[in-house]
Design a protein around this motif. Structure first.
Motif, mmCIF file in Angstrom:
data_model
loop_
_atom_site.group_PDB
_atom_site.id
_atom_site.type_symbol
_atom_site.label_atom_id
_atom_site.label_comp_id
_atom_site.label_asym_id
_atom_site.label_seq_id
_atom_site.Cartn_x
_atom_site.Cartn_y
_atom_site.Cartn_z
ATOM 1 N N GLY A 65 0.803 -1.210 0.000
ATOM 2 C CA GLY A 65 0.000 0.000 0.000
ATOM 3 C C GLY A 65 0.837 1.261 0.000
ATOM 4 O O GLY A 65 0.419 2.295 -0.534
ATOM 5 N N ALA A 66 2.019 1.200 0.610
ATOM 6 C CA ALA A 66 2.887 2.376 0.676
ATOM 7 C C ALA A 66 3.653 2.601 -0.626
ATOM 8 O O ALA A 66 3.967 3.743 -0.977
ATOM 9 N N GLU A 67 3.947 1.524 -1.356
ATOM 10 C CA GLU A 67 4.811 1.630 -2.526
ATOM 11 C C GLU A 67 4.063 1.620 -3.851
ATOM 12 O O GLU A 67 4.654 1.910 -4.901
ATOM 13 N N THR A 68 2.776 1.290 -3.831
ATOM 14 C CA THR A 68 1.979 1.265 -5.059
ATOM 15 C C THR A 68 0.598 1.842 -4.772
ATOM 16 O O THR A 68 0.250 2.118 -3.628
ATOM 17 N N VAL A 69 -0.197 2.011 -5.823
ATOM 18 C CA VAL A 69 -1.623 2.302 -5.658
ATOM 19 C C VAL A 69 -2.321 0.949 -5.607
ATOM 20 O O VAL A 69 -2.580 0.321 -6.640
ATOM 21 N N PHE A 70 -2.584 0.459 -4.406
ATOM 22 C CA PHE A 70 -3.176 -0.861 -4.235
ATOM 23 C C PHE A 70 -4.693 -0.744 -4.285
ATOM 24 O O PHE A 70 -5.291 -0.002 -3.510
ATOM 25 N N VAL A 71 -5.315 -1.490 -5.211
ATOM 26 C CA VAL A 71 -6.762 -1.404 -5.434
ATOM 27 C C VAL A 71 -7.382 -2.794 -5.302
ATOM 28 O O VAL A 71 -7.311 -3.606 -6.230
ATOM 29 N N PRO A 90 -6.464 1.794 5.053
ATOM 30 C CA PRO A 90 -7.464 1.446 4.046
ATOM 31 C C PRO A 90 -7.064 1.981 2.672
ATOM 32 O O PRO A 90 -6.605 3.120 2.555
ATOM 33 N N PRO A 91 -7.204 1.182 1.614
ATOM 34 C CA PRO A 91 -6.866 1.660 0.272
ATOM 35 C C PRO A 91 -7.719 2.870 -0.116
ATOM 36 O O PRO A 91 -8.903 2.947 0.238
ATOM 37 N N GLU A 92 -7.112 3.792 -0.842
ATOM 38 C CA GLU A 92 -7.853 4.969 -1.293
ATOM 39 C C GLU A 92 -8.961 4.573 -2.263
ATOM 40 O O GLU A 92 -10.053 5.146 -2.247
ATOM 41 N N TYR A 93 -8.676 3.589 -3.116
ATOM 42 C CA TYR A 93 -9.645 3.132 -4.118
ATOM 43 C C TYR A 93 -9.929 1.649 -3.926
ATOM 44 O O TYR A 93 -9.054 0.880 -3.507
ATOM 45 N N ALA A 94 -11.146 1.243 -4.269
ATOM 46 C CA ALA A 94 -11.503 -0.170 -4.326
ATOM 47 C C ALA A 94 -12.535 -0.352 -5.432
ATOM 48 O O ALA A 94 -13.330 0.560 -5.721
ATOM 49 N N ARG A 213 1.962 2.068 -14.893
ATOM 50 C CA ARG A 213 2.078 0.620 -15.025
ATOM 51 C C ARG A 213 0.982 -0.024 -14.194
ATOM 52 O O ARG A 213 0.673 0.446 -13.093
ATOM 53 N N THR A 214 0.393 -1.110 -14.687
ATOM 54 C CA THR A 214 -0.666 -1.806 -13.966
ATOM 55 C C THR A 214 -0.304 -3.272 -13.803
ATOM 56 O O THR A 214 0.144 -3.929 -14.741
ATOM 57 N N LEU A 215 -0.503 -3.782 -12.589
ATOM 58 C CA LEU A 215 -0.301 -5.187 -12.272
ATOM 59 C C LEU A 215 -1.620 -5.740 -11.753
ATOM 60 O O LEU A 215 -2.399 -5.017 -11.135
ATOM 61 N N ALA A 216 -1.870 -7.034 -11.985
ATOM 62 C CA ALA A 216 -3.144 -7.616 -11.570
ATOM 63 C C ALA A 216 -2.973 -9.078 -11.213
ATOM 64 O O ALA A 216 -2.020 -9.743 -11.640
ATOM 65 N N ALA A 217 -3.932 -9.588 -10.433
ATOM 66 C CA ALA A 217 -3.973 -11.010 -10.090
ATOM 67 C C ALA A 217 -5.418 -11.427 -9.922
ATOM 68 O O ALA A 217 -6.270 -10.632 -9.498
ATOM 69 N N GLY A 218 -5.703 -12.686 -10.261
ATOM 70 C CA GLY A 218 -7.051 -13.214 -10.113
ATOM 71 C C GLY A 218 -7.089 -14.690 -10.432
ATOM 72 O O GLY A 218 -6.183 -15.213 -11.085
ATOM 73 N N ASP A 219 -8.145 -15.358 -9.990
ATOM 74 C CA ASP A 219 -8.225 -16.812 -10.156
ATOM 75 C C ASP A 219 -9.392 -17.274 -10.999
ATOM 76 O O ASP A 219 -9.428 -18.428 -11.432
#
Length: 277
Positions: A65-71, A90-94, A213-219
């Motif tokens: 959360g400190a090093e990226t925009v965690f959503v 708490p994340p700024e965005y969700a 840059r955007t990173l993502a994860a999901g199942d």
């Protein structure tokens, strides 16, 4: 020409259930009991613990959360999302309701929601039609619950062992021409309008934050669009995507499954998107 010394802003959009957090039934703890990882409960429902991550994963989240925009990017409704208490600020965005809602400091962006609702009305069959189909074809012998979420999509909770082979496929074949997608996740069968995507919400947040840059994860299959839209992504060794052999050139398939995969995903996020990445 010298390199730009400014750090790139990285947006990390991650699914939650069975990607970062896990119910007791989804943990997949395979090591001997005495060697099992310590777990932290991050969700309580009706007075009982519901979702967990490893303590090692919990220690990584504040740094992410400190090093990226965690959503956090979930199919959960806003109410269901608010039950989760992740470590760190708490994340700024969700992203909730599979992209139907963007929360900003915990509050819904109504302009975004109205725009989404207008697009669904233009491009997909009405929710009432799809819900009627679900109720008409589901068998009470295996149907446990039927719900609609945020007036955007519908889902069933089923007894998975009794679900007839081919039922989900038949539903998907019916829903596809009507602009809807179907996803089976654990005991839940989701019917979701095809234009209702996490990727659209992720792009909007990236625009607002200036993320480069955007990173993502999901199942699950509902996460496929999110993974495809990101610059780089990861999927765990379990879930719909793994079971179907889904792949993309920029999406890594992890060997880890269960709660161990959630921890590894966080490590990959930090390795690629953190300030030292």
């Amino acid at each position: 020409m010298s390199a730009d010394p400014r750090p790139r802003t990285t947006l990390v959009a991650s699914d939650l259930d069975r990607t970062l957090i896990y119910s007791a039934g989804a943990l997949r703890l395979t090591a001997p009991d005495a060697e099992a990882p310590r777990l932290l409960c991050v969700e309580v429902y009706q007075g009982k613990p519901l979702s967990y991550l490893t303590e090692s994963a919990a220690a990584l989240l504040p740094r992410l959360g400190a090093e990226t925009v965690f959503v956090p990017s979930t199919t959960r409704t806003r109410e269901q999302y608010r039950r989760i208490r992740l470590p760190g600020p708490p994340p700024e965005y969700a992203i909730c309701a599979n992209g139907g809602h963007i929360l900003v400091h915990g509050e819904p962006d109504e302009h975004w929601h109205r725009a989404v609702a207008a697009r669904l009305a233009e491009e997909s069959a009405p929710l009432a039609e799809v819900r009627a189909r679900l109720l008409a074809t589901a068998d009470p012998a295996w149907l446990l619950k039927e719900r609609t979420a945020e007036d955007l999509f519908a889902y069933l909770v089923v007894e998975r062992a009794l679900l007839p082979e081919g039922w989900v496929k038949e539903l998907a074949e019916w829903a596809g021409p009507r602009g809807w997608a179907v996803s089976l996740q654990g005991r839940k069968i989701y019917a979701v309008p095809q234009p209702l995507t996490k990727s659209a919400a992720m792009r909007e947040i990236a625009r607002r934050t200036g993320a480069e840059r955007t990173l993502a994860a999901g199942d699950s299959l509902l996460d496929a669009d999110l993974l495809l839209a990101a610059d780089h992504g990861w999927r765990p060794g379990h879930g719909e995507l793994a079971d179907s052999g889904w792949s993309a050139p920029h999406v890594e398939a992890l060997k880890e499954s269960g709660v161990a995969a959630g921890e590894e995903i966080l490590r990959r996020f930090l390795r690629v998107g953190g300030r030292a990445g």
